[in-house]
Write an enzyme that holds these catalytic residues in place. Sequence first.
Site, short mmCIF file in Angstrom:
data_model
loop_
_atom_site.label_atom_id
_atom_site.label_comp_id
_atom_site.label_asym_id
_atom_site.label_seq_id
_atom_site.Cartn_x
_atom_site.Cartn_y
_atom_site.Cartn_z
N LYS A 38 14.33 27.38 -12.26
CA LYS A 38 13.47 28.42 -11.68
C LYS A 38 12.03 27.92 -11.54
O LYS A 38 11.32 28.31 -10.61
CB LYS A 38 13.47 29.70 -12.54
CG LYS A 38 14.81 30.40 -12.60
CD LYS A 38 15.26 30.94 -11.25
CE LYS A 38 16.61 31.62 -11.38
NZ LYS A 38 17.46 31.57 -10.20
N LYS B 266 24.49 35.30 -6.08
CA LYS B 266 23.99 36.48 -5.38
C LYS B 266 22.73 36.15 -4.61
O LYS B 266 22.52 36.63 -3.51
CB LYS B 266 23.69 37.60 -6.39
CG LYS B 266 24.91 38.43 -6.71
CD LYS B 266 24.54 39.60 -7.60
CE LYS B 266 24.82 39.28 -9.05
NZ LYS B 266 23.68 38.93 -9.85
N LYS C 227 26.87 26.57 -7.23
CA LYS C 227 27.83 27.64 -7.44
C LYS C 227 27.61 28.77 -6.44
O LYS C 227 26.53 28.89 -5.88
CB LYS C 227 27.72 28.17 -8.87
CG LYS C 227 26.45 28.96 -9.15
CD LYS C 227 26.53 29.63 -10.50
CE LYS C 227 25.42 30.63 -10.72
NZ LYS C 227 25.53 31.88 -9.97
#
Length: 325
Positions: free
Chosen positions: A107, A192, A189
């Site tokens: 992040k 969302k 992966k």
Amino acid sequence: MSGIRPTGFLHLGNYFGALRNYIRMQDEYECFFMVADLHSLTTHPDTKELKSNVQHVLSENIACGLDPDKVALYCQSHIYETSELYLYLNMLAYKGELEKTTTFKDKVRSQPENVNAGLLTYPVLQTADILLHRASLVPVGKDQEQHLEMSRTFTKRFNHRYGNVFPEPKAFNYGSELVRVPALDGSGKMSKSENQFATLYLSDDDELIRKKVIKAKTDTGPLAPGSSKPEAIGNIFLLLKLVSDPSVINKFETDYNNGSIRYGDMKKQLAEDMIKFITPIRQKAEAIRNDENYLKKVMEKGAEKARKSAKATMELVRQAMGLNY
Ligand code: ATP
Ligand code: MG
């Protein structure tokens, strides 16, 4: 106990990594499942779409088979005790170990303009969610393995310092290992909030599923009969195994091994089997989502159950910590 962030529509990874286990666990354990709206604020500070995203996650959970009468299905921010436990646990979590967390480092790279303290202490908040119900099994996907290791560390530290209040939580999956559903383009992966065109969502319509699957990464075919599968091809087989009949999988395995496989055919088959799997969930979720009153009732009832358990735990915690004067 487990949670899903309201950061968008649920996808196959959420289903096979997490939800599939929730649905089985609800008949075997006392379960707490929440929409992790506080966690979503670490990366999605804009709250304009939060309410509708919370409704999405709730309705998709229910459409997949979660029964709000059997489990506590609630919203994280409705349980204020979480924040109290999070505060205490923060005193037991060290800056160095938090900075080494893989998801934190990712992040920092992806949102350098917003490296907030909530992001750094994400695994601490997650530990508070789990310990609040003194849960021992945490059904999650492979990407959460490191966070769960950290939860165990914080739990051991608490128990060591203040007395044995909590069971040590474990990442849980009914299969032999935690699941990771790869993105269709092989770039990480399914997710969302990232890799959206390479992720199959439970809300995707038939045409979109076909489009995404046909674009999945392949190569020119096996170099020699019996050669091992490159990652991209292995990923397609992995997806096929999630939704297709064993006879279909066997056929393509045999074709691969004797060098006659046609990836176009395999992807067409995969798309159709994905459609068969996703369509009923999408339709159910749409119907549930339109019933705002019902969803509000679900959340209220879930919060009531979760609060009761949280209150009992916090009494033990305050007492163990000597905060009972
Ligand atoms: P975001 O991109 O917003 O972080 P996400 O798709 O990673 O969303 P989370 O809400 O972070 O979803 O995770 C919810 C649950 O789904 C967790 O248990 C997580 O381990 C699991 N999960 C998420 N993606 C996958 C995946 N691709 N394969 C298996 N499990 C997954
Ligand atoms: Mg995530």
